[in-house]
Design an enzyme around this catalytic site. Sequence first.
Site, PDB file in Angstrom:
ATOM      1  N   LYS A 234       0.807  -1.222   0.000  1.00  0.00           N
ATOM      2  CA  LYS A 234       0.000   0.000   0.000  1.00  0.00           C
ATOM      3  C   LYS A 234       0.842   1.276   0.000  1.00  0.00           C
ATOM      4  CE  LYS A 234      -4.248  -1.844   2.031  1.00  0.00           C
ATOM      5  NZ  LYS A 234      -5.294  -1.633   3.060  1.00  0.00           N
TER       6      LYS A 234
ATOM      7  N   GLY B 287     -16.348  -3.789  11.477  1.00  0.00           N
ATOM      8  CA  GLY B 287     -15.727  -3.242  10.277  1.00  0.00           C
ATOM      9  C   GLY B 287     -16.292  -3.747   8.966  1.00  0.00           C
TER      10      GLY B 287
ATOM     11  N   ASP C  99     -10.139   2.660   1.721  1.00  0.00           N
ATOM     12  CA  ASP C  99     -10.329   2.114   3.066  1.00  0.00           C
ATOM     13  C   ASP C  99     -10.900   3.201   3.977  1.00  0.00           C
ATOM     14  OD1 ASP C  99      -9.297  -0.470   2.579  1.00  0.00           O
ATOM     15  OD2 ASP C  99      -7.251   0.229   2.891  1.00  0.00           O
TER      16      ASP C  99
ATOM     17  N   ASN D 246      -4.902   1.997  -1.648  1.00  0.00           N
ATOM     18  CA  ASN D 246      -5.498   0.676  -1.830  1.00  0.00           C
ATOM     19  C   ASN D 246      -6.265   0.560  -3.144  1.00  0.00           C
ATOM     20  OD1 ASN D 246      -7.916   2.136  -1.182  1.00  0.00           O
ATOM     21  ND2 ASN D 246      -8.842   0.201  -0.528  1.00  0.00           N
TER      22      ASN D 246
ATOM     23  N   GLY E 290      -0.332   0.632  10.925  1.00  0.00           N
ATOM     24  CA  GLY E 290      -0.743   1.162   9.630  1.00  0.00           C
ATOM     25  C   GLY E 290      -2.188   1.598   9.589  1.00  0.00           C
TER      26      GLY E 290
END
Length: 291
Positions: A77, A256, A113, A98, A140
Amino acid sequence: MRNGNSVTIDGKTRVCGLIGNPVEHTISPDIHNTLANACGINLAYVPFHVETGRLEAAVRGAFALNVLGMNVTVPYKKEVLLFLQDADPLAAAMESVNTLVRTQDGYKGFNTDMSGLFRAMQEDGVSLEREEVIVLGAGGVGRAVAFLCAMKGASRVYLLNRSVEKARQVAREVNERSGNPCVHAMELKNWRELPDRKYLCIQATSVGLYPDSDRAAVEEEAFYEKIHTGYDLIYRPSKTKFMSLTEKAGGKAFNGLKMLVYQGVEAFELWNAVTAPKEAVTQIYEMLAAK
């Protein structure tokens, strides 16, 4: 072309895909091929396993092969930025891409994301503007979340991490690059020093990820009394210990999965210049929730 639920590959089929190492576990084809079918778009989405040292060749080869767009997953990424024509300001600031969108001269990088997380929050009626936020984890994902909060106008972000030095490094980067010096680093075990009020809390560590489902980054129940809304970026299990403790203390809790769905939806929309049908998004969410 597509006929109902069937797929026929022909000379007009556009290709999108995922580059990473590994990619065999991905559920992205479920998202993108379902959306293509719902929109009547002649597109096929496939994963591409890119070995270490071959990322540049993969990106340039994809462009040469007229690949419409790509998703990027670990460990590429950040590195992929070296091989792009351009990058969206949020992706460039957080140094995390991404999604690659084809342009005339190369690919432009985006981070769906975080825009996916933001879209999920908006749908849930949660705002970041002028909000005080706790972010658990400075890896990250936590770093990306801190950037999102800062760039969407959060008034204060408390970045809690086991290593306070790591949290301080991330806080400095976010404060400098976002233009919103709102991120304050703290050692995770010192959470009791947080000002006494209610917070939005985003859980961005891997603690609680299946099969380690009986743990949370913070175990003490008193911590959760500070949370009005909690987002755990883990989606398996569907209810983590972080979520259970948040709800037990009277807060709202989300996992998520919706972020996962919307990061794919936003990439698909960027590639095809369409708005994904709500019915298809719901279908994808329900399909993934049942897995």
